[in-house]
Design an enzyme around this catalytic site. Structure first.
Site, PDB file in Angstrom:
ATOM      1  N   HIS A 134     -13.457 -16.265 -58.961  1.00 11.38           N
ATOM      2  CA  HIS A 134     -13.466 -17.693 -59.307  1.00 11.38           C
ATOM      3  C   HIS A 134     -14.808 -17.974 -60.000  1.00 11.38           C
ATOM      4  CE1 HIS A 134     -13.828 -22.046 -58.451  1.00 11.38           C
ATOM      5  NE2 HIS A 134     -12.524 -22.054 -58.225  1.00 11.38           N
ATOM      6  N   ASP A 211     -16.336 -13.967 -50.770  1.00 16.15           N
ATOM      7  CA  ASP A 211     -15.849 -15.313 -51.052  1.00 16.15           C
ATOM      8  C   ASP A 211     -14.527 -15.473 -50.298  1.00 16.15           C
ATOM      9  OD1 ASP A 211     -14.498 -17.487 -52.015  1.00 16.15           O
ATOM     10  OD2 ASP A 211     -14.849 -17.074 -54.132  1.00 16.15           O
ATOM     11  N   GLN A 214     -10.070 -18.509 -50.124  1.00 15.28           N
ATOM     12  CA  GLN A 214      -8.610 -18.430 -50.003  1.00 15.28           C
ATOM     13  C   GLN A 214      -8.174 -17.567 -48.819  1.00 15.28           C
ATOM     14  OE1 GLN A 214      -6.597 -20.292 -51.739  1.00 15.28           O
ATOM     15  NE2 GLN A 214      -7.982 -20.978 -53.345  1.00 15.28           N
ATOM     16  N   LYS A 237      -9.622 -26.104 -48.114  1.00 16.28           N
ATOM     17  CA  LYS A 237      -8.557 -25.141 -48.442  1.00 16.28           C
ATOM     18  C   LYS A 237      -7.793 -24.740 -47.178  1.00 16.28           C
ATOM     19  CE  LYS A 237     -10.470 -23.943 -52.636  1.00 16.28           C
ATOM     20  NZ  LYS A 237      -9.901 -24.448 -53.884  1.00 16.28           N
ATOM     21  N   CYS A 375      -9.906 -21.999 -62.762  1.00 13.93           N
ATOM     22  CA  CYS A 375     -11.343 -21.678 -62.648  1.00 13.93           C
ATOM     23  C   CYS A 375     -11.543 -20.172 -62.545  1.00 13.93           C
ATOM     24  CB  CYS A 375     -11.990 -22.385 -61.458  1.00 13.93           C
ATOM     25  SG  CYS A 375     -12.024 -24.161 -61.647  1.00 13.93           S
TER      26      CYS A 375
HETATM   27  C1  LIG Z   1     -11.470 -17.936 -54.496  1.00  9.60           C
HETATM   28  C2  LIG Z   1     -12.218 -19.216 -54.621  1.00  9.60           C
HETATM   29  N1  LIG Z   1     -13.552 -19.215 -54.584  1.00  9.60           N
HETATM   30  C3  LIG Z   1     -14.271 -20.332 -54.665  1.00  9.60           C
HETATM   31  C4  LIG Z   1     -13.665 -21.548 -54.814  1.00  9.60           C
HETATM   32  C5  LIG Z   1     -14.488 -22.777 -54.885  1.00  9.60           C
HETATM   33  O1  LIG Z   1     -14.237 -23.590 -53.781  1.00  9.60           O
HETATM   34  P1  LIG Z   1     -14.890 -25.027 -53.671  1.00  9.60           P
HETATM   35  O2  LIG Z   1     -14.470 -25.772 -54.905  1.00  9.60           O
HETATM   36  O3  LIG Z   1     -14.332 -25.601 -52.425  1.00  9.60           O
HETATM   37  O4  LIG Z   1     -16.363 -24.813 -53.631  1.00  9.60           O
HETATM   38  C6  LIG Z   1     -12.272 -21.618 -54.890  1.00  9.60           C
HETATM   39  C7  LIG Z   1     -11.585 -22.885 -55.131  1.00  9.60           C
HETATM   40  O5  LIG Z   1     -10.511 -22.924 -55.693  1.00  9.60           O
HETATM   41  C8  LIG Z   1     -11.530 -20.410 -54.770  1.00  9.60           C
HETATM   42  O6  LIG Z   1     -10.194 -20.423 -54.807  1.00  9.60           O
END
Ligand SMILES: Cc1ncc(COP(=O)(O)O)c(C=O)c1O
Length: 417
Positions: A134, A211, A214, A237, A375
């Site tokens: 992401h 990370d 998800q 999430k 993203c």
């Molecule tokens: C795999 C992953 N990493 C990071 C993020 C970023 O999350 P946040 O916008 O809650 O900081 C997301 C959000 O869609 C994500 O799916």
């Protein structure tokens, strides 16, 4: 795709109708149709237990934490710190002091980049991430590499959307200062072999940030079992509030880390001659925190644990398998991401129809999906597309909703015939 069913794991099955009754937002119409909410990878709906926990804070305990001697402040402080303990237990951490409240996954990664990696990074050093990250796990590292003259290296993925482990091993070098890897890809649904990747990195003395944005709503996570150095996630999430997330960091790392932001609560004493910083985790929580968010976050994890993550994974695996099979039968549909281990995300393109048009027609049928680059533009580029349609499933989704999705896609085909 090998997501285990509850029967295979011996876990209790999920009572989906009972679960759905817990989520007020699901019981509404969208454009005259019953809402079919399949945008869970973007954010999830909230159960009444979470809404009630946040409301109770405002109605009864609303006060600032840590500094008050009065009853309300003491109650707020206890609730906030109990939330930290609940998150520690859910993630399998050893010590509550290893849990830092952050705004989100994004902030957690930026915190690690600034406070852990920046002081260790020199020109020519390397940061290693994958092709399926992401933007939140790309841009903070790009900023840091630019500042330090370091190099961002990228682990390639195969046509199914899986990490190529031999390439990963080859890219781990004596200049690698951190590996940042997504546990479950939001764009492809791939579940990465993070345990194995961490072991390989540690074999070369390289710390790993996972990370977990998800992973949190779909998989049981045990940070000690994974042995990751850092794990970041967002409450929203996983059926919790927006604006709150957690960073798990091994205690020995957090103790060495410099502050991220300056302000109240992150200090022990301040004078114009100098400041003594507070111990972790408070050292990294400058200013009034998102108290009600933390309380709601803990409640969301309690809710997940009550349903059982094995049961959730089994149910969502069945939805994903059914949706994948049905969508593959439609003409001119190409799934993006067909990893052996996947969770809850079905990304696809349809020949001759832009994903945004698909999303708009589905919306007119009451079906909420996401259309775009999610993203994750580098992984879109890897598959030669600029955008996909993404249906992402949560614990409250049903087989009837998968049928509605498929019927909606047939309608799209008719419109664009
Ligand atoms: C795999 C992953 N990493 C990071 C993020 C970023 O999350 P946040 O916008 O809650 O900081 C997301 C959000 O869609 C994500 O799916």
């Amino acid at each position: 795709m090998t997501t285990p069913t509850p029967a295979a794991t011996g876990a209790k099955a999920l009572d989906v109708e009972k679960v759905r009754a817990d989520f007020p937002a699901l019981h509404q119409e969208s454009h005259g149709h019953p809402l079919v909410y399949l945008d869970n990878a973007a954010t999830t709906q909230k159960p009444k237990a979470v809404i009630d926990a946040v409301r109770t804070f405002y109605e009864r305990d609303c006060s600032n934490v840590h500094r008050g001697v009065h009853l309300l402040s003491q109650r707020a402080t206890v609730a906030y710190e109990q939330a930290r303990t609940a998150i520690k237990s859910h993630l399998g951490a050893k010590d509550s002091r290893e849990i830092v409240f952050a705004r989100s996954t994004t902030e957690g990664i930026n915190l690690v980049a600034a406070s852990f990696v920046r002081p260790r990074l020199e020109a020519g050093d390397e940061v290693l991430i994958s092709n399926m990250e992401h933007h939140s796990n790309i841009v903070p590292w790009q900023l840091l590499c630019e500042e330090k003259g370091a190099i961002l290296k990228v682990i390639p993925i195969n046509d199914d959307g899986e990490i190529i482990l031999e390439e990963y091993e080859r890219l781990l070098s004596e200049r690698t200062r951190i590996v940042g890897i997504v546990h479950v890809s939001n764009a492809l649904g791939t579940i990465n072999p993070v345990r194995e990747m961490i072991e390989l990195a540690h074999g070369r003395g390289v710390p790993v940030l996972v990370d977990g944005a998800q992973a949190l709503p779909h998989l049981p996570v045990d940070v000690r079992e994974l042995d990751c150095d850092f794990f970041v996630c967002s409450a929203h999430k996983a059926y919790g509030p927006t604006g709150i997330g957690a960073l798990y960091g091994k205690r020995e790392h957090l103790l060495e880390m410099v502050p991220y932001q300056g302000g109240g609560d992150m200090i022990l004493s301040v004078s114009f001659d100098g400041t003594t910083y507070n111990e972790p985790p408070h050292r990294f929580e400058a200013g009034t925190p998102n108290i009600e968010g933390a309380i709601g976050f803990a409640e969301a994890l309690r809710y997940l644990d009550e349903q059982g993550l094995d049961a959730i994974a089994g149910h969502e695996g069945q939805l994903l398998a059914a949706a994948t099979e049905a969508v593959l039968e439609l003409p001119d549909v190409r799934p993006i991401g067909s990893a052996r281990h996947k969770a809850s995300v079905l990304s696809f393109v349809m020949d001759g129809v832009h994903p945004h048009d698909i999303g708009t027609i589905l919306d007119s049928e009451g079906i909420a999906v996401r259309a775009g680059h999610h993203c994750a533009q580098p992984v879109m580029a890897r598959f030669g597309v600029s955008a996909t349609v993404r249906a992402s499933f949560g614990l409250y989704n049903t087989m009837q909703e998968i049928e509605a999705l498929v019927a909606g896609l047939k309608k799209v085909r008719e419109v664009f015939a």
